[in-house]
Design a protein around this motif. Structure first.
Motif, PDB file in Angstrom:
ATOM      1  N   PHE A  54       0.826  -1.210   0.000  1.00  0.00           N
ATOM      2  CA  PHE A  54       0.000   0.000   0.000  1.00  0.00           C
ATOM      3  C   PHE A  54       0.862   1.262   0.000  1.00  0.00           C
ATOM      4  N   LYS A  55       1.948   1.260   0.785  1.00  0.00           N
ATOM      5  CA  LYS A  55       2.814   2.448   0.840  1.00  0.00           C
ATOM      6  C   LYS A  55       3.502   2.704  -0.504  1.00  0.00           C
ATOM      7  N   MET A  56       3.794   1.650  -1.243  1.00  0.00           N
ATOM      8  CA  MET A  56       4.462   1.806  -2.538  1.00  0.00           C
ATOM      9  C   MET A  56       3.486   2.218  -3.631  1.00  0.00           C
ATOM     10  N   TRP A  57       2.305   1.605  -3.678  1.00  0.00           N
ATOM     11  CA  TRP A  57       1.381   1.807  -4.790  1.00  0.00           C
ATOM     12  C   TRP A  57       0.125   2.590  -4.415  1.00  0.00           C
ATOM     13  N   LYS A  58      -0.032   2.939  -3.141  1.00  0.00           N
ATOM     14  CA  LYS A  58      -1.212   3.691  -2.672  1.00  0.00           C
ATOM     15  C   LYS A  58      -2.502   2.987  -3.112  1.00  0.00           C
ATOM     16  N   CYS A  70      -0.241  -2.981 -10.289  1.00  0.00           N
ATOM     17  CA  CYS A  70       0.229  -2.129  -9.199  1.00  0.00           C
ATOM     18  C   CYS A  70       0.271  -2.905  -7.878  1.00  0.00           C
ATOM     19  N   GLN A  71       1.206  -3.811  -7.832  1.00  0.00           N
ATOM     20  CA  GLN A  71       1.400  -4.633  -6.643  1.00  0.00           C
ATOM     21  C   GLN A  71       2.880  -4.991  -6.601  1.00  0.00           C
ATOM     22  N   ILE A  72       3.466  -4.961  -5.417  1.00  0.00           N
ATOM     23  CA  ILE A  72       4.879  -5.312  -5.310  1.00  0.00           C
ATOM     24  C   ILE A  72       5.061  -6.817  -5.499  1.00  0.00           C
ATOM     25  N   ILE A  73       6.270  -7.186  -5.847  1.00  0.00           N
ATOM     26  CA  ILE A  73       6.670  -8.591  -5.796  1.00  0.00           C
ATOM     27  C   ILE A  73       7.370  -8.752  -4.455  1.00  0.00           C
ATOM     28  N   ALA A  74       6.891  -9.670  -3.649  1.00  0.00           N
ATOM     29  CA  ALA A  74       7.507  -9.969  -2.359  1.00  0.00           C
ATOM     30  C   ALA A  74       7.415 -11.477  -2.144  1.00  0.00           C
ATOM     31  N   ILE A  75       8.556 -12.141  -2.200  1.00  0.00           N
ATOM     32  CA  ILE A  75       8.595 -13.583  -1.970  1.00  0.00           C
ATOM     33  C   ILE A  75       9.411 -13.813  -0.700  1.00  0.00           C
ATOM     34  N   PRO A  76       8.717 -14.073   0.431  1.00  0.00           N
ATOM     35  CA  PRO A  76       9.412 -14.232   1.708  1.00  0.00           C
ATOM     36  C   PRO A  76       9.880 -15.669   1.959  1.00  0.00           C
ATOM     37  N   LEU A  92      12.542 -11.422  -1.426  1.00  0.00           N
ATOM     38  CA  LEU A  92      12.877 -10.967  -2.762  1.00  0.00           C
ATOM     39  C   LEU A  92      11.836  -9.913  -3.127  1.00  0.00           C
ATOM     40  N   LEU A  93      12.278  -8.696  -3.421  1.00  0.00           N
ATOM     41  CA  LEU A  93      11.365  -7.583  -3.694  1.00  0.00           C
ATOM     42  C   LEU A  93      11.496  -7.093  -5.134  1.00  0.00           C
ATOM     43  N   GLY A  94      10.383  -6.639  -5.670  1.00  0.00           N
ATOM     44  CA  GLY A  94      10.400  -6.060  -7.002  1.00  0.00           C
ATOM     45  C   GLY A  94       9.133  -5.291  -7.282  1.00  0.00           C
ATOM     46  N   ASN A  95       9.058  -4.740  -8.476  1.00  0.00           N
ATOM     47  CA  ASN A  95       7.936  -3.910  -8.920  1.00  0.00           C
ATOM     48  C   ASN A  95       7.686  -2.744  -7.950  1.00  0.00           C
ATOM     49  N   ILE A  96       8.778  -2.139  -7.536  1.00  0.00           N
ATOM     50  CA  ILE A  96       8.721  -0.951  -6.677  1.00  0.00           C
ATOM     51  C   ILE A  96       8.733   0.262  -7.607  1.00  0.00           C
ATOM     52  N   PRO A  97       7.795   1.183  -7.472  1.00  0.00           N
ATOM     53  CA  PRO A  97       7.813   2.375  -8.321  1.00  0.00           C
ATOM     54  C   PRO A  97       9.144   3.135  -8.171  1.00  0.00           C
ATOM     55  N   GLU A  98       9.687   3.581  -9.271  1.00  0.00           N
ATOM     56  CA  GLU A  98      10.997   4.266  -9.271  1.00  0.00           C
ATOM     57  C   GLU A  98      11.051   5.418  -8.279  1.00  0.00           C
ATOM     58  N   HIS A  99       9.978   6.194  -8.184  1.00  0.00           N
ATOM     59  CA  HIS A  99       9.995   7.357  -7.292  1.00  0.00           C
ATOM     60  C   HIS A  99       9.961   6.955  -5.816  1.00  0.00           C
ATOM     61  N   GLU A 100       9.667   5.700  -5.512  1.00  0.00           N
ATOM     62  CA  GLU A 100       9.630   5.226  -4.122  1.00  0.00           C
ATOM     63  C   GLU A 100      10.954   4.601  -3.681  1.00  0.00           C
ATOM     64  N   ILE A 101      11.816   4.239  -4.625  1.00  0.00           N
ATOM     65  CA  ILE A 101      13.064   3.544  -4.286  1.00  0.00           C
ATOM     66  C   ILE A 101      13.970   4.350  -3.345  1.00  0.00           C
ATOM     67  N   LYS A 103      13.285   6.182  -0.885  1.00  0.00           N
ATOM     68  CA  LYS A 103      12.831   6.110   0.508  1.00  0.00           C
ATOM     69  C   LYS A 103      12.417   4.697   0.924  1.00  0.00           C
ATOM     70  N   LEU A 104      12.770   3.696   0.113  1.00  0.00           N
ATOM     71  CA  LEU A 104      12.384   2.308   0.395  1.00  0.00           C
ATOM     72  C   LEU A 104      12.954   1.824   1.726  1.00  0.00           C
ATOM     73  N   ASP A 105      14.213   2.110   1.979  1.00  0.00           N
ATOM     74  CA  ASP A 105      14.868   1.686   3.219  1.00  0.00           C
ATOM     75  C   ASP A 105      14.124   2.220   4.443  1.00  0.00           C
ATOM     76  N   ALA A 106      13.821   3.511   4.443  1.00  0.00           N
ATOM     77  CA  ALA A 106      13.115   4.132   5.578  1.00  0.00           C
ATOM     78  C   ALA A 106      11.701   3.584   5.724  1.00  0.00           C
ATOM     79  N   THR A 107      11.028   3.360   4.612  1.00  0.00           N
ATOM     80  CA  THR A 107       9.658   2.825   4.648  1.00  0.00           C
ATOM     81  C   THR A 107       9.653   1.418   5.234  1.00  0.00           C
ATOM     82  N   ILE A 108      10.598   0.597   4.812  1.00  0.00           N
ATOM     83  CA  ILE A 108      10.696  -0.770   5.345  1.00  0.00           C
ATOM     84  C   ILE A 108      10.968  -0.735   6.841  1.00  0.00           C
ATOM     85  N   SER A 109      11.899   0.093   7.275  1.00  0.00           N
ATOM     86  CA  SER A 109      12.219   0.203   8.707  1.00  0.00           C
ATOM     87  C   SER A 109      10.993   0.609   9.512  1.00  0.00           C
TER      88      SER A 109
END
Length: 174
Positions: A54-58, A70-76, A92-101, A103-109
């Motif tokens: 939701f934070k990545m794709w609203k 509009c959904q991330i790839i997340a294989i835990p 394994l993460l993917g399909n993250i919008p370029e403009h979100e990359i 701040k990805l580290d801070a969002t994950i934390s």
């Protein structure tokens, strides 16, 4: 050791992993580590994946006309649940919008800190070697933990696994 199970898991991860861009490692809180239940880990992972999506794709991740893409790839992959090592999760993460990359580290934390089992320690790296990552993610399957890859919690955009609909007048072979 079940090498066939491990190989098929590697193929499945590789199928969707080719769209991945990052490898994430999250550590489970030491205070709960020895008594952590699989249910608690799954619950925290589900919250993490849904919230990150939701934070990545609203709202695009929920709209009928955009949610297939509009959904991330997340294989835990959860390691340590059936061994003596510290419980941790590789995703394994993917399909993250370029403009979100950026701040990805801070969002994950931020998201991981809100779970009941999250420890501050995490590692987010750009994915450079998919084959190595796939092999690494599947290393416990068929050996220590056949359920290491948590497909129930995984997030894969449906556009990647749904076959295209036949066009009007097109013959369906099969």
């Amino acid at each position: 050791m079940d090498k066939k199970l491990q190989n098929s898991t590697e193929q499945m991860i590789g199928r969707f992993g080719s769209f991945a861009t990052h490898m994430l490692t999250l550590t489970i809180n030491d205070k709960t580590n020895w008594n952590i239940s699989e249910i608690a880990v799954k619950k925290a992972l589900k919250y993490f994946v849904v919230t990150l999506n939701f934070k990545m794709w609203k709202h695009a991740s929920r709209k009928p006309d955009t949610k297939a893409k509009c959904q991330i790839i997340a294989i835990p992959v959860c390691e340590g649940m059936k061994s003596q090592k510290r419980v941790h999760v590789h995703i394994l993460l993917g399909n993250i919008p370029e403009h979100e990359i950026p701040k990805l580290d801070a969002t994950i934390s931020e998201i991981w800190a809100k779970t009941s089992i999250g420890l501050e320690r995490m590692c987010l790296d750009r994915l450079h070697d998919l084959d190595g990552a796939v092999f690494y993610l599947a290393k416990e399957v068929g050996y220590i933990n056949n359920d290491a890859v948590d497909w129930e919690v995984a997030s894969i955009p449906s556009v990647l696994y749904t076959p295209p609909k036949p066009q009007l007048g097109q013959r369906v072979v099969g």
